[in-house]
Design a protein around this motif. Structure first.
Motif, PDB file in Angstrom:
ATOM      1  N   LYS A 131       1.800   0.310   0.517  1.00 52.25           N
ATOM      2  CA  LYS A 131       2.774   0.198  -0.573  1.00 52.25           C
ATOM      3  C   LYS A 131       4.167   0.605  -0.111  1.00 52.25           C
ATOM      4  CE  LYS A 131      -0.284   1.004  -4.561  1.00 52.25           C
ATOM      5  NZ  LYS A 131      -0.580   1.920  -5.686  1.00 52.25           N
ATOM      6  N   ALA A 132       4.229   1.671   0.685  1.00 52.25           N
ATOM      7  CA  ALA A 132       5.522   2.167   1.154  1.00 52.25           C
ATOM      8  C   ALA A 132       6.206   1.196   2.103  1.00 52.25           C
ATOM      9  CB  ALA A 132       5.339   3.526   1.834  1.00 52.25           C
ATOM     10  N   THR A 133       5.437   0.325   2.734  1.00 54.24           N
ATOM     11  CA  THR A 133       6.011  -0.661   3.647  1.00 54.24           C
ATOM     12  C   THR A 133       6.844  -1.684   2.892  1.00 54.24           C
ATOM     13  OG1 THR A 133       4.125  -0.393   5.138  1.00 54.24           O
ATOM     14  CG2 THR A 133       5.458  -2.362   5.436  1.00 54.24           C
ATOM     15  N   ASP A 153      -1.463   3.819   0.262  1.00 49.47           N
ATOM     16  CA  ASP A 153      -0.130   4.339  -0.018  1.00 49.47           C
ATOM     17  C   ASP A 153       0.860   3.945   1.078  1.00 49.47           C
ATOM     18  OD1 ASP A 153      -1.045   5.480  -2.358  1.00 49.47           O
ATOM     19  OD2 ASP A 153      -1.262   7.504  -1.514  1.00 49.47           O
ATOM     20  N   GLU A 154       0.393   3.944   2.325  1.00 52.58           N
ATOM     21  CA  GLU A 154       1.268   3.533   3.424  1.00 52.58           C
ATOM     22  C   GLU A 154       1.617   2.056   3.328  1.00 52.58           C
ATOM     23  OE1 GLU A 154       0.709   5.315   7.434  1.00 52.58           O
ATOM     24  OE2 GLU A 154      -1.178   6.061   6.596  1.00 52.58           O
TER      25      GLU A 154
END
Length: 275
Positions: free
Chosen positions: A116-118, A113-114
């Protein structure tokens, strides 16, 4: 430029090899660049320096990310203009389950998830059991002909690290796997007892696996390198896999164009580690 974290590890070293074979410019990050044995033309740097300037794509080994710090590494990747991240994840991640059912899946899902958030393109390579996990038996095998462990009949379709590296390199080099999370397995389901027997064949002497009680195994795992939660999660999985053949994923062959490497091939490749 392709940057590979964990570049001298079981999987990262194969990612580097396949990228170098393809003629790509590779920067290999490792704790000790001077000791790294990598293909000619591959540059090296210290992992903690995170030299990502000029990188277009990044291979992430979670162990390295957690060591350096996800926020630090991913922020550096974003500010450096990295356009693609390929992460070594885990088949423990369940897309249709929230929260995740076990701590291994939860930890990898959080990192996915981190990533993807980048904001870059992403691929999550999700292998099941690593054939290299059998290296945990090396000291026992060097000392004798019996391996002691839990759930002798628990079955897993273990994957060779070279197959993981080849799939990851394909995800870095082509657009075929962008936005995908292929689950990877080896080509056969084998019990722990089968694995030990096959290692014996590779080293040229008969070996056998002797089952120990659940609690004894847990004590040894927690006293080694696992947290209690992770030990409990693994033992629960092993118990569920007793006498159950694991489903074989077609993804390695679909992506690479060749069947996955067998455990016998892995054992032959690593025979020296058990002798």
């Amino acid at each position: 430029m392709f940057v590979v974290t964990g570049a001298t590890g079981n999987v990262g070293s194969h990612v580097v090899k396949y990228l170098a074979d393809a003629g790509a410019e590779v920067l290999a990050l490792t704790r000790d660049p001077e000791a790294a044995r990598l293909p000619a033309g591959v540059r090296t740097a210290r992992t903690d320096e995170l030299p990502l300037e000029g990188a277009t794509a990044l291979f992430l080994n979670p162990a390295v990310v957690w060591q350096v710090g996800p926020e630090k590494l991913l922020e550096r990747a974003k500010s450096s203009g990295v356009r693609r991240i390929v992460m070594l994840s885990s088949s423990s991640v369940l897309d249709d389950t929230d929260p995740q059912r076990n701590p291994i899946g939860a930890r990898h899902r959080a990192l996915e998830d981190e990533v993807k958030a980048t904001g870059p393109e992403w691929t999550f390579v999700r292998p099941g059991g690593f054939a290299a996990n059998a290296l945990q038996w090396a000291d026992q095998i060097k000392a004798g002909d019996v391996v002691y462990g839990p759930y002798a009949r628990a079955q897993m379709a273990l994957i060779h690290e070279a197959d993981m590296g080849e799939v990851a390199a394909r995800a870095l080099l082509t657009d075929d796997l962008v936005g995908k999370a292929p689950e990877l397995t080896g080509p056969e389901s084998l019990s722990f007892a089968d694995q030990v027997r096959i290692i014996g064949e590779a080293v040229g002497r008969p070996l056998r696996y002797e089952e120990i009680p659940h609690e004894t195994a847990r004590e040894q795992m927690v006293g080694g390198f696992l947290t209690p939660d992770m030990a409990d999660s693994l033992l629960r999985v092993y118990a569920e896999l007793v006498d159950r053949s694991q489903a074989i994923s077609p993804e390695v062959e679909r992506i690479t164009g060749h069947p996955g490497r067998t455990f016998a091939q892995w054992a032959a490749d690593h025979a020296a580690d058990f002798s």
